[in-house]
Write an enzyme that holds these catalytic residues in place. Structure first.
Site, mmCIF file in Angstrom:
data_model
loop_
_atom_site.group_PDB
_atom_site.id
_atom_site.type_symbol
_atom_site.label_atom_id
_atom_site.label_comp_id
_atom_site.label_asym_id
_atom_site.label_seq_id
_atom_site.Cartn_x
_atom_site.Cartn_y
_atom_site.Cartn_z
ATOM 1 N N GLY A 134 0.124 5.081 -5.095
ATOM 2 C CA GLY A 134 -1.011 5.983 -5.254
ATOM 3 C C GLY A 134 -1.543 6.046 -6.674
ATOM 4 C CG ASP A 184 -6.518 -3.671 -3.637
ATOM 5 O OD1 ASP A 184 -7.261 -3.995 -4.581
ATOM 6 O OD2 ASP A 184 -6.438 -2.516 -3.189
HETATM 7 P P1 ADP Z 1 -1.971 2.339 -3.851
HETATM 8 O O1 ADP Z 1 -2.156 1.136 -2.989
HETATM 9 O O2 ADP Z 1 -2.995 2.462 -4.905
HETATM 10 O O3 ADP Z 1 -0.599 2.469 -4.404
HETATM 11 P P2 ADP Z 1 -2.408 3.639 -1.333
HETATM 12 O O4 ADP Z 1 -2.682 5.041 -0.949
HETATM 13 O O5 ADP Z 1 -3.358 2.594 -0.912
HETATM 14 O O6 ADP Z 1 -2.192 3.621 -2.921
HETATM 15 O O7 ADP Z 1 -0.996 3.206 -0.763
HETATM 16 C C1 ADP Z 1 0.151 3.987 -1.007
HETATM 17 C C2 ADP Z 1 0.929 4.166 0.289
HETATM 18 O O8 ADP Z 1 1.530 2.910 0.668
HETATM 19 C C3 ADP Z 1 2.100 5.111 0.139
HETATM 20 O O9 ADP Z 1 1.701 6.453 0.341
HETATM 21 C C4 ADP Z 1 3.013 4.636 1.262
HETATM 22 O O10 ADP Z 1 2.572 5.107 2.522
HETATM 23 C C5 ADP Z 1 2.792 3.126 1.262
HETATM 24 N N1 ADP Z 1 3.803 2.453 0.431
HETATM 25 C C6 ADP Z 1 3.600 1.758 -0.699
HETATM 26 N N2 ADP Z 1 4.760 1.253 -1.188
HETATM 27 C C7 ADP Z 1 5.723 1.660 -0.347
HETATM 28 C C8 ADP Z 1 7.161 1.492 -0.300
HETATM 29 N N3 ADP Z 1 7.805 0.819 -1.230
HETATM 30 N N4 ADP Z 1 7.833 2.050 0.733
HETATM 31 C C9 ADP Z 1 7.165 2.752 1.682
HETATM 32 N N5 ADP Z 1 5.849 2.953 1.683
HETATM 33 C C10 ADP Z 1 5.120 2.427 0.692
HETATM 34 MG MG MG Z 2 -3.841 0.767 -1.742
#
Ligand code: ADP
Ligand code: MG
Length: 395
Positions: A134, A184
């Site tokens: 996030g 991305d």
């Molecule tokens: P960003 O891609 O900028 O980090 P997003 O809101 O698009 O933000 O994605 C973040 C979401 O992706 C998290 O809230 C979670 O649901 C999922 N996520 C990302 N990395 C992980 C991880 N290592 N384990 C579980 N879920 C993950």
């Molecule tokens: Mg994202």
């Protein structure tokens, strides 16, 4: 607080954790990085150009096939334990909600492979990541891409990296329900070490442009403001709609089809002042991507700084997607000696990027901490980013 203090990453840790969770060793471990966009913001859904690079931070997926068509998911980042799904039951009409929402990213990836007619199947997956979530650094694409690579290699599915990225984006759009562009996933799947990825988001044509900051005595700082403002989702949809409407008024398929030299004349044909500003951002931003690409190719890295700050001004004033924390990060970094800086990612929070001399890191980091403290904002998280490798098998 700096890039030198990143958590150590023992090569076998993700595999060992897999074994603890599932009681047997994985068949392999795959990794895919987060990304930072150097320039080209809010251009990808306008069929335009972007110039991201991959971060050293990455998401690792330890995986093994299952013959019974079950998909078991576990993440070190989520405390709630193993989630079990049936591969044939994956349904984009019923994406997981609440505490299990995160499973939509890996499950959506498996669904996208199957929906494309590819012979993916059951698997046990354990996920470990040091990509901040996030923060606008695309932990979501890293998770999709690492999962996709694991499944395609385990099941012997021949897929180019670009094709994998296209399916990963489909997973996020259609399964998780996030209307993101292609940048991305392409950056995570296709970027190479020491390079930025110049991507035409219409044709998916790629150019890997040398971007070796360390040899030039430069450093890229990523400043995670650690805020996300609620406006983000609604504003994103509005910006997309505004761009579409403007393209329609101008009689072109997308704003990418408006060449920079024709911008002023086109602005004269738009009556809505908001649309005019949005169009001006997109068209000048595509031009900035071209110019930054040329400067990098010519080895004139420092000169890109001015264009980064110009890009920020355009995002702040014309596209109106910045926020006080991002504006403060940019003005502070620039005042403390950065060649240039800008918000990166969708906006309304997330991270900023600053191009600085290596020697300036302590001063810029100190100035950022001080400025945020004085403004009453939470301390930003500052890390150094080097253009790193895209997805691959690591074990
Ligand atoms: P960003 O891609 O900028 O980090 P997003 O809101 O698009 O933000 O994605 C973040 C979401 O992706 C998290 O809230 C979670 O649901 C999922 N996520 C990302 N990395 C992980 C991880 N290592 N384990 C579980 N879920 C993950
Ligand atoms: Mg994202």
């Amino acid at each position: 607080m700096s890039g030198t203090t990143r958590e150590p990453r023992p090569a076998n840790r993700t595999a060992r954790e897999f074994e603890k969770v599932y009681g047997y060793p994985p068949e392999g471990v795959w990794a895919a990085p987060g990304r930072v966009n150097l320039i080209g913001e809010h251009t990808d859904y306008n069929d335009g150009f972007v110039l991201p690079f991959a971060l050293p931070q990455r998401t690792e997926v330890a995986a093994a096939r299952r013959a019974d068509g079950m998909l078991r998911l576990h993440s070190a980042y989520v405390p709630s334990g193993v989630v079990t799904l049936e591969v044939t039951g994956l349904d984009p009409a019923h994406p997981p909600q609440g505490a299990d929402r995160w499973t939509g990213y890996p499950a959506g990836m498996v669904w996208a492979l199957l929906d494309a007619g590819l012979p993916a199947g059951g698997a046990d997956l354990h996920i470990r990541s040091d990509v901040p979530t996030g923060a606008g650094l695309s932990s979501s694409a890293a998770l999709e891409t690492a999962t996709g690579l694991a499944l395609t290699e385990l099941y012997g599915i021949p897929l180019t990296r670009s094709a994998l990225a296209v399916l990963a984006r489909r997973a996020e759009n259609a399964y998780v329900g996030v209307p993101c562009g292609i940048m991305d996933q392409m950056a995570s799947a296709c970027a190479t070490e020491g390079h930025a990825l110049h991507l035409d988001t219409r044709t998916l044509e790629q150019r890997h442009i040398p971007f070796d900051c360390a040899s030039a005595g430069l450093r890229l700082l990523v400043v995670d403001t650690r805020v996300t403002h609620d406006l983000a989702d609604g504003a994103y949809a509005q910006r997309r709609a505004s761009c579409r409407a403007a393209a329609e008024s101008l009689g072109i398929p997308t704003l990418r089809d408006l060449p920079y030299p024709e911008l002023e004349q086109a602005l004269g044909r738009l009556t809505d002042p908001v649309q005019r500003r949005r169009v001006r951002h997109v068209v000048t931003e595509n031009e900035r991507v071209a110019r930054v690409g040329e400067l990098l190719s010519a080895g004139r890295l420092r000169e890109t700084g001015r264009l980064l700050t110009e890009g920020h001004t355009s995002l702040r004033d014309d596209y109106e997607v910045s926020c006080p924390e991002l504006d403060l990060a940019v003005s502070t970094a620039d005042a403390a000696g950065a060649y240039g800086s800008r918000m990166t990612g969708g906006g309304f929070g997330g991270s900023a990027l600053a191009l600085i001399d290596v020697d300036a890191e302590p001063e810029v980091t100190r100035a950022l901490a001080e400025a945020f403290r004085r403004a009453g904002f939470a301390p930003p998280h500052v890390m150094a980013a080097e253009p790193s490798a895209g997805a691959g098998r690591i074990r």
